[in-house]
Design a protein around this motif. Structure first.
Motif, PDB file in Angstrom:
ATOM      1  N   GLU A  27       0.821  -1.211   0.000  1.00  0.00           N
ATOM      2  CA  GLU A  27       0.000   0.000   0.000  1.00  0.00           C
ATOM      3  C   GLU A  27       0.859   1.267   0.000  1.00  0.00           C
ATOM      4  O   GLU A  27       0.351   2.359  -0.221  1.00  0.00           O
ATOM      5  CB  GLU A  27      -0.928   0.001   1.209  1.00  0.00           C
ATOM      6  CG  GLU A  27      -1.936  -1.132   1.171  1.00  0.00           C
ATOM      7  CD  GLU A  27      -2.836  -1.167   2.401  1.00  0.00           C
ATOM      8  OE1 GLU A  27      -2.968  -0.121   3.093  1.00  0.00           O
ATOM      9  OE2 GLU A  27      -3.393  -2.248   2.670  1.00  0.00           O
ATOM     10  N   PHE A  28       2.153   1.114   0.244  1.00  0.00           N
ATOM     11  CA  PHE A  28       3.061   2.251   0.335  1.00  0.00           C
ATOM     12  C   PHE A  28       4.054   2.326  -0.820  1.00  0.00           C
ATOM     13  O   PHE A  28       4.540   3.403  -1.145  1.00  0.00           O
ATOM     14  CB  PHE A  28       3.842   2.181   1.656  1.00  0.00           C
ATOM     15  CG  PHE A  28       2.998   2.435   2.863  1.00  0.00           C
ATOM     16  CD1 PHE A  28       2.917   3.703   3.412  1.00  0.00           C
ATOM     17  CD2 PHE A  28       2.259   1.412   3.435  1.00  0.00           C
ATOM     18  CE1 PHE A  28       2.134   3.939   4.518  1.00  0.00           C
ATOM     19  CE2 PHE A  28       1.468   1.644   4.549  1.00  0.00           C
ATOM     20  CZ  PHE A  28       1.400   2.909   5.086  1.00  0.00           C
ATOM     21  N   PHE A  29       4.391   1.168  -1.396  1.00  0.00           N
ATOM     22  CA  PHE A  29       5.443   1.107  -2.408  1.00  0.00           C
ATOM     23  C   PHE A  29       4.976   0.302  -3.618  1.00  0.00           C
ATOM     24  O   PHE A  29       4.227  -0.662  -3.466  1.00  0.00           O
ATOM     25  CB  PHE A  29       6.710   0.452  -1.834  1.00  0.00           C
ATOM     26  CG  PHE A  29       7.226   1.122  -0.592  1.00  0.00           C
ATOM     27  CD1 PHE A  29       7.758   2.405  -0.662  1.00  0.00           C
ATOM     28  CD2 PHE A  29       7.168   0.492   0.636  1.00  0.00           C
ATOM     29  CE1 PHE A  29       8.224   3.033   0.494  1.00  0.00           C
ATOM     30  CE2 PHE A  29       7.642   1.109   1.787  1.00  0.00           C
ATOM     31  CZ  PHE A  29       8.165   2.387   1.710  1.00  0.00           C
ATOM     32  N   ALA A  30       5.458   0.707  -4.794  1.00  0.00           N
ATOM     33  CA  ALA A  30       5.139   0.001  -6.029  1.00  0.00           C
ATOM     34  C   ALA A  30       6.363   0.032  -6.940  1.00  0.00           C
ATOM     35  O   ALA A  30       7.144   0.989  -6.916  1.00  0.00           O
ATOM     36  CB  ALA A  30       3.956   0.661  -6.727  1.00  0.00           C
ATOM     37  N   ALA A  31       6.508  -1.000  -7.733  1.00  0.00           N
ATOM     38  CA  ALA A  31       7.631  -1.071  -8.681  1.00  0.00           C
ATOM     39  C   ALA A  31       7.636   0.168  -9.572  1.00  0.00           C
ATOM     40  O   ALA A  31       6.591   0.599 -10.065  1.00  0.00           O
ATOM     41  CB  ALA A  31       7.527  -2.334  -9.519  1.00  0.00           C
ATOM     42  N   ASP A  42      10.400   8.150   5.577  1.00  0.00           N
ATOM     43  CA  ASP A  42       9.133   8.380   6.275  1.00  0.00           C
ATOM     44  C   ASP A  42       8.112   7.295   5.931  1.00  0.00           C
ATOM     45  O   ASP A  42       7.435   6.769   6.813  1.00  0.00           O
ATOM     46  CB  ASP A  42       8.554   9.754   5.928  1.00  0.00           C
ATOM     47  CG  ASP A  42       9.294  10.904   6.578  1.00  0.00           C
ATOM     48  OD1 ASP A  42      10.065  10.657   7.545  1.00  0.00           O
ATOM     49  OD2 ASP A  42       9.116  12.042   6.119  1.00  0.00           O
ATOM     50  N   GLN A  43       8.020   6.965   4.651  1.00  0.00           N
ATOM     51  CA  GLN A  43       7.081   5.921   4.220  1.00  0.00           C
ATOM     52  C   GLN A  43       7.475   4.566   4.809  1.00  0.00           C
ATOM     53  O   GLN A  43       6.615   3.790   5.226  1.00  0.00           O
ATOM     54  CB  GLN A  43       7.024   5.830   2.697  1.00  0.00           C
ATOM     55  CG  GLN A  43       6.370   7.019   2.036  1.00  0.00           C
ATOM     56  CD  GLN A  43       4.867   7.010   2.203  1.00  0.00           C
ATOM     57  OE1 GLN A  43       4.332   7.120   3.309  1.00  0.00           O
ATOM     58  NE2 GLN A  43       4.172   6.870   1.097  1.00  0.00           N
ATOM     59  N   ALA A  44       8.768   4.266   4.820  1.00  0.00           N
ATOM     60  CA  ALA A  44       9.237   2.999   5.382  1.00  0.00           C
ATOM     61  C   ALA A  44       8.915   2.924   6.869  1.00  0.00           C
ATOM     62  O   ALA A  44       8.488   1.872   7.363  1.00  0.00           O
ATOM     63  CB  ALA A  44      10.740   2.833   5.136  1.00  0.00           C
ATOM     64  N   ARG A  45       9.113   4.018   7.591  1.00  0.00           N
ATOM     65  CA  ARG A  45       8.780   4.036   9.022  1.00  0.00           C
ATOM     66  C   ARG A  45       7.303   3.706   9.240  1.00  0.00           C
ATOM     67  O   ARG A  45       6.950   2.909  10.108  1.00  0.00           O
ATOM     68  CB  ARG A  45       9.077   5.408   9.630  1.00  0.00           C
ATOM     69  CG  ARG A  45      10.502   5.627   9.978  1.00  0.00           C
ATOM     70  CD  ARG A  45      10.692   6.925  10.767  1.00  0.00           C
ATOM     71  NE  ARG A  45      12.098   7.205  10.887  1.00  0.00           N
ATOM     72  CZ  ARG A  45      12.708   8.249  10.350  1.00  0.00           C
ATOM     73  NH1 ARG A  45      12.025   9.162   9.679  1.00  0.00           N
ATOM     74  NH2 ARG A  45      14.003   8.412  10.496  1.00  0.00           N
ATOM     75  N   HIS A  46       6.476   4.357   8.456  1.00  0.00           N
ATOM     76  CA  HIS A  46       5.032   4.146   8.597  1.00  0.00           C
ATOM     77  C   HIS A  46       4.651   2.714   8.217  1.00  0.00           C
ATOM     78  O   HIS A  46       3.958   2.029   8.987  1.00  0.00           O
ATOM     79  CB  HIS A  46       4.297   5.163   7.733  1.00  0.00           C
ATOM     80  CG  HIS A  46       2.840   5.245   8.017  1.00  0.00           C
ATOM     81  ND1 HIS A  46       2.001   6.018   7.289  1.00  0.00           N
ATOM     82  CD2 HIS A  46       2.056   4.637   8.936  1.00  0.00           C
ATOM     83  CE1 HIS A  46       0.769   5.897   7.746  1.00  0.00           C
ATOM     84  NE2 HIS A  46       0.780   5.059   8.753  1.00  0.00           N
ATOM     85  N   ALA A  47       5.096   2.263   7.057  1.00  0.00           N
ATOM     86  CA  ALA A  47       4.736   0.929   6.575  1.00  0.00           C
ATOM     87  C   ALA A  47       5.250  -0.172   7.496  1.00  0.00           C
ATOM     88  O   ALA A  47       4.507  -1.101   7.849  1.00  0.00           O
ATOM     89  CB  ALA A  47       5.280   0.723   5.160  1.00  0.00           C
ATOM     90  N   LEU A  48       6.513  -0.085   7.890  1.00  0.00           N
ATOM     91  CA  LEU A  48       7.081  -1.132   8.750  1.00  0.00           C
ATOM     92  C   LEU A  48       6.506  -1.069  10.161  1.00  0.00           C
ATOM     93  O   LEU A  48       6.372  -2.098  10.829  1.00  0.00           O
ATOM     94  CB  LEU A  48       8.605  -1.043   8.760  1.00  0.00           C
ATOM     95  CG  LEU A  48       9.261  -1.407   7.429  1.00  0.00           C
ATOM     96  CD1 LEU A  48      10.747  -1.081   7.454  1.00  0.00           C
ATOM     97  CD2 LEU A  48       9.015  -2.859   7.072  1.00  0.00           C
ATOM     98  N   GLY A  49       6.135   0.113  10.607  1.00  0.00           N
ATOM     99  CA  GLY A  49       5.463   0.233  11.901  1.00  0.00           C
ATOM    100  C   GLY A  49       4.107  -0.458  11.888  1.00  0.00           C
ATOM    101  O   GLY A  49       3.761  -1.199  12.814  1.00  0.00           O
ATOM    102  N   LEU A  50       3.350  -0.223  10.826  1.00  0.00           N
ATOM    103  CA  LEU A  50       2.057  -0.896  10.702  1.00  0.00           C
ATOM    104  C   LEU A  50       2.221  -2.408  10.566  1.00  0.00           C
ATOM    105  O   LEU A  50       1.455  -3.183  11.147  1.00  0.00           O
ATOM    106  CB  LEU A  50       1.288  -0.342   9.499  1.00  0.00           C
ATOM    107  CG  LEU A  50       0.774   1.088   9.636  1.00  0.00           C
ATOM    108  CD1 LEU A  50       0.190   1.567   8.309  1.00  0.00           C
ATOM    109  CD2 LEU A  50      -0.264   1.179  10.747  1.00  0.00           C
TER     110      LEU A  50
END
Length: 93
Positions: A27-31, A42-50
């Protein structure tokens, strides 16, 4: 849990394979996605936190591997040149 790996290329040319214990990263990253280093972190923090929260909900404890992944992302980001984007090269199961 259905784990995923986000494959990225940093501005300095280094490749990194980032572990997530959950498909939430899709939901945060796409090829093909490109973003400045700070935005990627910032996106990695949010995604990995979830993702870690999903492990906690299922098993009663957070995901240590997700925390390690984030630490590796933050360490790699700290040595990047000021200009340039992180490129998401893909997501694999």
């Amino acid at each position: 849990m259905p784990e995923r790996y986000v494959l990225v290329r940093w501005p300095d040319g280094a490749a990194q394979r980032i572990y997530s214990p959950s498909t939430i990263v899709e939901e945060f990253f796409a090829a093909g996605q490109r973003m400045p280093v700070a935005d990627f972190v910032d996106q990695a923090r949010h995604a990995l936190g979830l993702a870690s929260d999903r492990v906690r909900a299922a098993y009663g404890y957070p995901c240590g591997r997700a925390a390690r992944s984030l630490a590796f992302v933050e360490a790699r980001a700290a040595v990047q040149p000021d200009a340039g984007d992180v490129v998401v090269e893909g997501i694999e199961a």
